[in-house]
Structures are given as structure tokens and as C-alpha cells.
Design a protein around this motif. Structure first.
Motif, PDB file in Angstrom:
ATOM      1  N   HIS A 181     -18.134  -1.700   4.689  1.00 30.91           N
ATOM      2  CA  HIS A 181     -17.862  -2.876   5.499  1.00 30.91           C
ATOM      3  C   HIS A 181     -18.676  -2.824   6.791  1.00 30.91           C
ATOM      4  O   HIS A 181     -18.902  -1.750   7.325  1.00 30.91           O
ATOM      5  CB  HIS A 181     -16.369  -2.945   5.832  1.00 30.91           C
ATOM      6  N   PHE A 216      -3.289  -3.688   8.509  1.00 27.79           N
ATOM      7  CA  PHE A 216      -2.209  -4.119   7.623  1.00 27.79           C
ATOM      8  C   PHE A 216      -1.395  -5.231   8.263  1.00 27.79           C
ATOM      9  O   PHE A 216      -1.381  -5.388   9.481  1.00 27.79           O
ATOM     10  CB  PHE A 216      -1.244  -2.952   7.355  1.00 27.79           C
ATOM     11  N   LYS A 259     -11.398   1.367  -0.947  1.00 29.00           N
ATOM     12  CA  LYS A 259     -11.759  -0.007  -0.611  1.00 29.00           C
ATOM     13  C   LYS A 259     -11.430  -0.927  -1.780  1.00 29.00           C
ATOM     14  O   LYS A 259     -11.135  -0.455  -2.880  1.00 29.00           O
ATOM     15  CB  LYS A 259     -13.244  -0.095  -0.277  1.00 29.00           C
ATOM     16  N   LEU A 307     -13.948  -0.685  11.143  1.00 29.98           N
ATOM     17  CA  LEU A 307     -12.495  -0.704  11.235  1.00 29.98           C
ATOM     18  C   LEU A 307     -11.918  -0.286   9.891  1.00 29.98           C
ATOM     19  O   LEU A 307     -12.556  -0.462   8.863  1.00 29.98           O
ATOM     20  CB  LEU A 307     -11.998  -2.124  11.505  1.00 29.98           C
ATOM     21  N   ALA A 308     -10.708   0.244   9.932  1.00 27.28           N
ATOM     22  CA  ALA A 308      -9.993   0.538   8.684  1.00 27.28           C
ATOM     23  C   ALA A 308      -8.504   0.385   8.950  1.00 27.28           C
ATOM     24  O   ALA A 308      -8.082   0.252  10.112  1.00 27.28           O
ATOM     25  CB  ALA A 308     -10.302   1.959   8.220  1.00 27.28           C
ATOM     26  N   ASN A 309      -7.723   0.391   7.883  1.00 28.00           N
ATOM     27  CA  ASN A 309      -6.263   0.388   8.002  1.00 28.00           C
ATOM     28  C   ASN A 309      -5.714  -0.779   8.813  1.00 28.00           C
ATOM     29  O   ASN A 309      -4.929  -0.598   9.729  1.00 28.00           O
ATOM     30  CB  ASN A 309      -5.764   1.711   8.598  1.00 28.00           C
ATOM     31  N   LEU A 312     -10.743  -4.822   4.794  1.00 31.47           N
ATOM     32  CA  LEU A 312     -11.198  -3.571   5.391  1.00 31.47           C
ATOM     33  C   LEU A 312     -10.733  -2.397   4.531  1.00 31.47           C
ATOM     34  O   LEU A 312      -9.731  -2.497   3.837  1.00 31.47           O
ATOM     35  CB  LEU A 312     -10.631  -3.448   6.800  1.00 31.47           C
ATOM     36  N   PRO A 313     -11.487  -1.302   4.577  1.00 31.18           N
ATOM     37  CA  PRO A 313     -11.075  -0.135   3.794  1.00 31.18           C
ATOM     38  C   PRO A 313      -9.805   0.508   4.358  1.00 31.18           C
ATOM     39  O   PRO A 313      -9.376   0.175   5.464  1.00 31.18           O
ATOM     40  CB  PRO A 313     -12.268   0.807   3.929  1.00 31.18           C
ATOM     41  N   VAL A 314      -9.229   1.392   3.588  1.00 26.89           N
ATOM     42  CA  VAL A 314      -8.043   2.124   4.023  1.00 26.89           C
ATOM     43  C   VAL A 314      -8.347   3.612   3.915  1.00 26.89           C
ATOM     44  O   VAL A 314      -8.993   4.056   2.966  1.00 26.89           O
ATOM     45  CB  VAL A 314      -6.819   1.757   3.158  1.00 26.89           C
ATOM     46  N   THR A 315      -7.909   4.358   4.901  1.00 22.51           N
ATOM     47  CA  THR A 315      -8.113   5.804   4.871  1.00 22.51           C
ATOM     48  C   THR A 315      -6.765   6.518   4.819  1.00 22.51           C
ATOM     49  O   THR A 315      -5.769   5.996   5.318  1.00 22.51           O
ATOM     50  CB  THR A 315      -8.876   6.290   6.119  1.00 22.51           C
ATOM     51  N   TYR A 342       0.838  -1.201   0.000  1.00 22.76           N
ATOM     52  CA  TYR A 342       0.000   0.000   0.000  1.00 22.76           C
ATOM     53  C   TYR A 342       0.876   1.255   0.000  1.00 22.76           C
ATOM     54  O   TYR A 342       0.614   2.206  -0.735  1.00 22.76           O
ATOM     55  CB  TYR A 342      -0.961   0.009   1.201  1.00 22.76           C
ATOM     56  N   PHE A 386     -10.794   7.879   1.501  1.00 23.50           N
ATOM     57  CA  PHE A 386     -11.319   6.549   1.771  1.00 23.50           C
ATOM     58  C   PHE A 386     -11.183   5.684   0.525  1.00 23.50           C
ATOM     59  O   PHE A 386     -11.529   6.108  -0.585  1.00 23.50           O
ATOM     60  CB  PHE A 386     -12.801   6.698   2.141  1.00 23.50           C
TER      61      PHE A 386
END
Ligand SMILES: [Zn+2]
Lengths: 492, 96
Positions: free
Chosen positions: B54, B62, A78, B58-60, A294-297, A59, A76
């Protein structure tokens, strides 16, 4: 020939393997060339119940690239499942990004130092992170026998970089790819090795043909199987011609019956494109958000810190080098295009000899030539920038001329010696100024015809004297002989 | 909306499923019921509701880029209907 004008419209999709140790969603190795099917696990071969977890480094490398490509980074993002069936895709879907990619709306500037086209910004539609498929191997000779599947590559992180349809020629496409590859190399995000598939290019191309008041568009063709930048260039040239000829024989417009998008493969042997399977419509992939991920911000501060750590990138570096060392834009371009390590060598050399232009000439003419002969990279070059700088200082001081200095450099390489040692070995000594002057006086006395020419302003005549001087003493500096002789003739 | 046989045929072909006429009729009826059930959601006014990516808030999440052991090849290939010493074997893949 025909007078019908047309414009070629090209957009490129580049898939680049990111340089991580492990895959995008599992911790299997990404290294190339391992024994088939020795780098897989339940996650990457799609076993029920296995769960993917995003690779932090993948990422990060994707984000770094996106920021360097001047992309907007949404807060945001996904990942989605792109579903299709193929034997090298064990999950039955690729994990990709559909409606909320990690970056979009960027640009990359391309230019041509030879002026084949105007400097322009090519839009980047998006750059998104997805996983790679495995490899199918089919032995053509064996005919109908089974294909063999190696899933080592399955799950390797890919950044898909999609350009806007802003490219107008094969030359521009080539320039875009070269600049993109250079940028990726400077960023250290990928080795960009096309032979090993670390960088793959697909092209979308069609023509806009003037039809009186309006413009007609030919059906879009996606060209695949191009294994080098040269192949891309040739395939695009071929395809533009093919579409134009096809249009002339039977004008079918994009979107009209028979005018849908098709996929063609480049045949490098035959130098033609051939029709491939019909491309499935985008909706047929039935994208939906991957519930396992899960999403990433990303905050503005995250993006700012990535931007701050990019270092100087090729476009800016060209400007800096030209300004700082007083070299031409063309020369700065050649140096920068060789990659960061060569630029570092050049900068060290320029500092060592205190002459940017001389350093630039020597790097371009001699260092690059020698590297080419040795099939080596600058890291393997046997003469350090400091050692070469020493030699260039001797040239600047007039102790040795350029031509002799090339012999000295070769001797420095052969004997792994310093410039001073190599010069001593070759018997090159600085000729004393008074010796030089008496040598010139002798030569002038012995060549009255040359003196007469020089008096008439025929300066080329001095060449004969230089030749004789070098015969008497190979260490003399031609430039000095020339200036002393001219000076002496003036005094006569 | 109601699902047509053609819709189901298309989805089946995308999923590489071959259905008999009888199966096609059954599937069309059943899938149509599923869709009608889910369609009840359309009665809700969701204009003020943010799309949700989702269910977990939760997010991020890794994992570090650290190598772990992969499966031994024999274990990886164990479930393959057809294989050789190194690879999965599948009917010839045509095209690219
Ligand atoms: Zn794995």
C-alpha cells in the motif's frame, strides 16, 4: 468387484460466517432473515466512491480461530480483489486474500472413538478472511423469468478454512467437519448453522489408483451444494465410486487431455453429483491488492495473548474430563461433543454428587434423553445440576435405586420440585435397615427352593426374592435386598 | 512482450464485454501501448526492494463492530435497471 486398489484423496474448503453484529467492511447488520435488501449501504452494494473499513471484531474472530487451528500467523497480511462477474456480487470483485493470507500451515486432529480410522492430524493449508456475496433466487417453476437478487448477505465476514488433501475417506471428512464445527462452537466465533448458510462446505476429491509400479491420479472434482454433513459424506462416497467407474471405463489421468479439474453439484434428491460450469483458472480472477484497504500486522505478543485467552478446547477438554472424573475416553468424547454448556452442567453435577462416573452416566442416559424428548438445549433443562446432584446423592447413599430414581427425576421435572420433595410425593422413603433385614428373613423362610439354589451358588435365584420384596415395599433397594439375602444365606 | 488479439478477447470476455472486430483491433493496439509503457519499469533493478502492499504507510485501521443505519430499500434499489418491490431483477441466473 475388482482387485485394483485405490486411495481416496479429499481436501475440504469450509466457509464459516463469523458472528459479528456488522459486515466486514461496513456497518450494516449481518442478521439472518431480514426483509430483502434492507441491510445494505453504498459500501456493500459497491457504489463508486465508497470506502471499506475492516471490522475489528471480524478480524479478531478470524485470528482466534486461526490460532485455535494451530496456524502460523504471519506478521503481515493484506487483502486482494478477486474479480469475477455474477449478479450477487455488486462490486464486481470479492475482497479476499491471495498471496499473504492472515494464517497458514495449521492442523486439526481427528479421531474416531469407534476406531474406523487412526487418530490423525489434518493439515490446514490456510484460513483467510473475505466477504460474502448476496443471494440469487430463481423460481424454477417460472421458467425464463428474471432472477431476484437480495444483497443483505453481501459483505458478511467469512473465514475460509482450507484443509490439505489429507482426508482419505468420507468418514474422515465427516469427522473433520464435526470436529471443526465443535471447535468453532467452543470458540464462539460462529453459530455454524448450515440451514442458514453460516457454514458451507465444498470438497475436492480424486483417486490415486495403483498401476503396477506407479500411481495414477484421476482428475480432481470440486463438489458443491452439499447442505449437511450427511450430504457431504454421501456425495463423497458417490463421487469416489463414480470416479472409479469412470476410470475403469475410460482411464483419463489428472493433467492429461480431458483430465482438468471440474466442478460437480450434489443433487440430494437423486443422490448423485452432476457436472457444473467449468471452473475458471485461478489466474482468471486477476487478483491484485485492494488499494482501498490497509494491511494488518500481528506481533508475536498479539498472537500469544489470543492463544492465552482461548480457554480449554475440545481436544484438551476430553483428556481433562477423563482424567479428572475417572470416566472413559469414549464418555468424555460424548460429553465434550455436546458443547461447552453441557460440559459445564456435567462438571457441576459431578461436583454436587461427588461421583464423576455416576454424573457422566446420568447426563448421557437421562439428561440427554430428556433433552431430546423435549427438543431442548441444556440451558433450558428444568432441573439444575445442584438439584439432580441431590438425587444422585440419595442413590449413592442407597436410599433409592437407579430405576426408581428415574421416576423421581421425571417427577422433579413435572412438579418442578426438589429430589426430596419428589421422593416424598412418590411415597419413596428410606427403608430402615432392621426392617429390610426382617423382610429378607421372611422371604427366605417362604422360599426354601431359592435358598437351596443360593446355597449351590446360583446367585441369579435372588431375583425372585427382589421381585417379591418390591411387591411388599416398593421403596426397597434391590441391591440391598440382594446383598442382605446372600449374607443371610451364608449364615444359615 | 506484445499483446495478442486473443489476450484481449480473453480479458474482454472475463469482463463480460462484447467487442466488434474494429474495437478489438483498437483495444489491442491501445492496451499494448499501455503495457509497453509500464514495462519500462522492468529496466529498474528491484532485487533489493521490499514489495509494497500500500502507498500509505499505515496498517491496522479498524472500525468497531457497531451497527449503523443501512440505506432505505427504495434508495438502495433506486439505480437498478430492473426491480420489483423487494429485489433487483436480473436475467435468469443459470447453474448454481
Ligand atoms: Zn453495508
Amino acid at each position: 468387484m475388482t482387485n485394483t486398489a485405490y486411495e481416496t484423496i479429499i481436501g475440504l474448503e469450509v466457509h464459516v460466517q463469523l458472528q459479528t453484529n456488522t459486515k466486514l467492511f461496513c456497518r450494516c447488520s449481518t442478521s439472518f432473515g431480514a426483509e430483502p435488501n434492507t441491510q445494505t449501504c453504498p459500501v456493500c452494494i459497491g457504489m463508486p466512491g465508497s470506502l471499506p473499513v475492516m471490522n475489528r471484531q471480524a478480524y479478531a474472530l478470524g485470528l482466534k480461530t486461526a490460532v485455535a487451528l494451530n496456524c502460523q500467523i504471519p506478521e503481515f497480511t493484506k487483502w486482494d480483489r478477486k474479480q469475477y462477474f455474477y449478479p450477487d456480487l455488486p462490486k464486481g470483485y470479492q475482497i479476499s486474500q491471495f498471496d499473504l493470507p492472515m494464517s497458514e500451515h495449521g492442523w486439526l486432529e481427528i479421531s474416531d472413538p469407534k476406531g474406523a480410522f487412526e487418530t490423525k492430524k489434518i493439515g490446514i493449508t490456510r484460513a483467510h478472511l473475505e466477504d460474502d456475496a448476496g443471494k440469487s433466487m430463481h423460481d424454477e417453476a417460472a421458467g425464463r423469468s428474471d432472477s431476484r437478487i437480495d444483497l443483505n448477505r453481501t459483505g458478511t465476514p467469512l473465514l475460509e478454512i482450507v484443509s490439505d488433501p489429507d482426508l482419505r475417506s468420507a468418514d474422515e471428512a465427516r469427522a473433520y467437519l464435526s470436529e471443526l464445527k465443535l471447535l468453532l462452537t467452543y470458540l464462539g466465533v460462529s453459530d455454524c448453522n448450515m440451514q442458514e448458510g453460516s457454514l458451507r462446505v465444498d470438497a475436492n476429491i480424486n483417486l490415486h489408483i495403483a498401476q503396477g509400479e506407479r500411481t495414477a491420479a484421476t482428475p480432481i472434482v470440486e463438489v458443491k451444494n452439499m447442505n449437511s454433513f450427511r450430504a457431504v459424506e454421501r456425495a463423497l462416497r458417490f463421487e469416489a465410486n463414480r470416479q472409479f467407474e469412470s476410470w475403469q471405463a475410460n482411464p483419463v489421468e489428472l493433467g492429461s487431455p480431458g483430465g482438468h479439474k471440474t466442478t460437480r453439484g450434489w443433487d440430494d434428491q437423486m443422490q448423485i453429483t452432476r457436472i457444473q460450469r467449468e471452473k475458471e483458472e485461478s489466474s482468471d480472477y486477476r487478483y491484485f491488492p485492494d488499494p482501498d484497504l490497509l494491511p494488518v500486522t500481528a506481533t508475536e505478543a498479539d498472537v500469544a495473548s489470543v492463544r492465552g485467552a482461548l480457554g480449554e478446547l475440545p481436544a484438551a477438554l476430553r483428556v481433562t474430563l477423563a482424567k479428572k472424573y475417572g470416566i472413559d475416553a469414549y464418555d468424555a468424547d460424548v460429553l465434550v461433543n455436546q458443547g461447552r454448556p453441557l460440559v459445564a452442567y456435567f462438571e457441576e453435577l459431578a461436583a454436587a454428587c461427588d461421583d464423576g462416573r455416576r454424573a457422566s452416566n446420568w447426563v448421557q442416559q437421562d439428561v440427554l434423553r430428556l433433552l431430546n424428548e423435549m427438543d431442548a438445549t441444556i440451558d433450558q433443562f428444568p432441573v439444575t445440576a445442584a438439584a439432580l446432584g441431590e438425587l444422585l446423592k440419595f442413590i449413592a447413599a442407597g436410599d433409592i435405586d437407579n430405576t426408581r430414581a428415574k421416576d423421581v427425576l421425571q417427577e422433579m421435572i413435572d412438579a418442578q420440585s426438589s429430589a426430596a420433595e419428589a421422593m416424598a410425593k412418590l411415597g419413596i422413603e428410606k427403608v430402615d435397615a432392621s426392617d429390610l433385614e426382617s423382610l429378607c428373613r421372611e422371604l427366605l423362610a417362604a422360599n426354601p427352593a431359592v435358598v437351596a439354589d443360593l446355597k449351590e451358588g446360583k446367585m441369579k435365584a435372588v431375583g425372585a426374592l427382589i421381585g417379591q420384596a418390591k411387591k411388599q415395599n416398593p421403596n426397597v433397594n434391590p441391591a440391598q435386598i440382594k446383598s442382605i439375602c446372600i449374607e443371610l444365606v451364608k449364615q444359615l | 512482450m506484445s499483446l495478442s488479439k486473443a489476450d484481449v478477447e480473453k480479458v474482454a470476455s472475463l469482463a463480460r464485454l462484447k467487442l466488434t472486430d474494429e474495437e478489438l483491433s483498437t483495444m489491442t493496439r491501445q492496451l499494448d501501448q499501455v503495457i509497453q509503457y509500464v514495462q519500462q519499469l522492468e529496466e529498474l533493478d528491484t532485487s533489493g526492494v521490499q514489495p509494497m502492499a500500500h502507498t500509505a504507510d499505515l496498517a491496522n485501521v479498524f472500525a468497531d463492530d457497531l451497527l449503523r443505519a443501512s440505506l432505505p430499500r427504495d434508495a438502495a434499489l433506486a439505480n437498478a435497471p430492473k426491480r420489483d418491490d423487494e429485489c433487483y431483477l436480473v436475467p435468469p441466473v443459470l447453474g448454481d
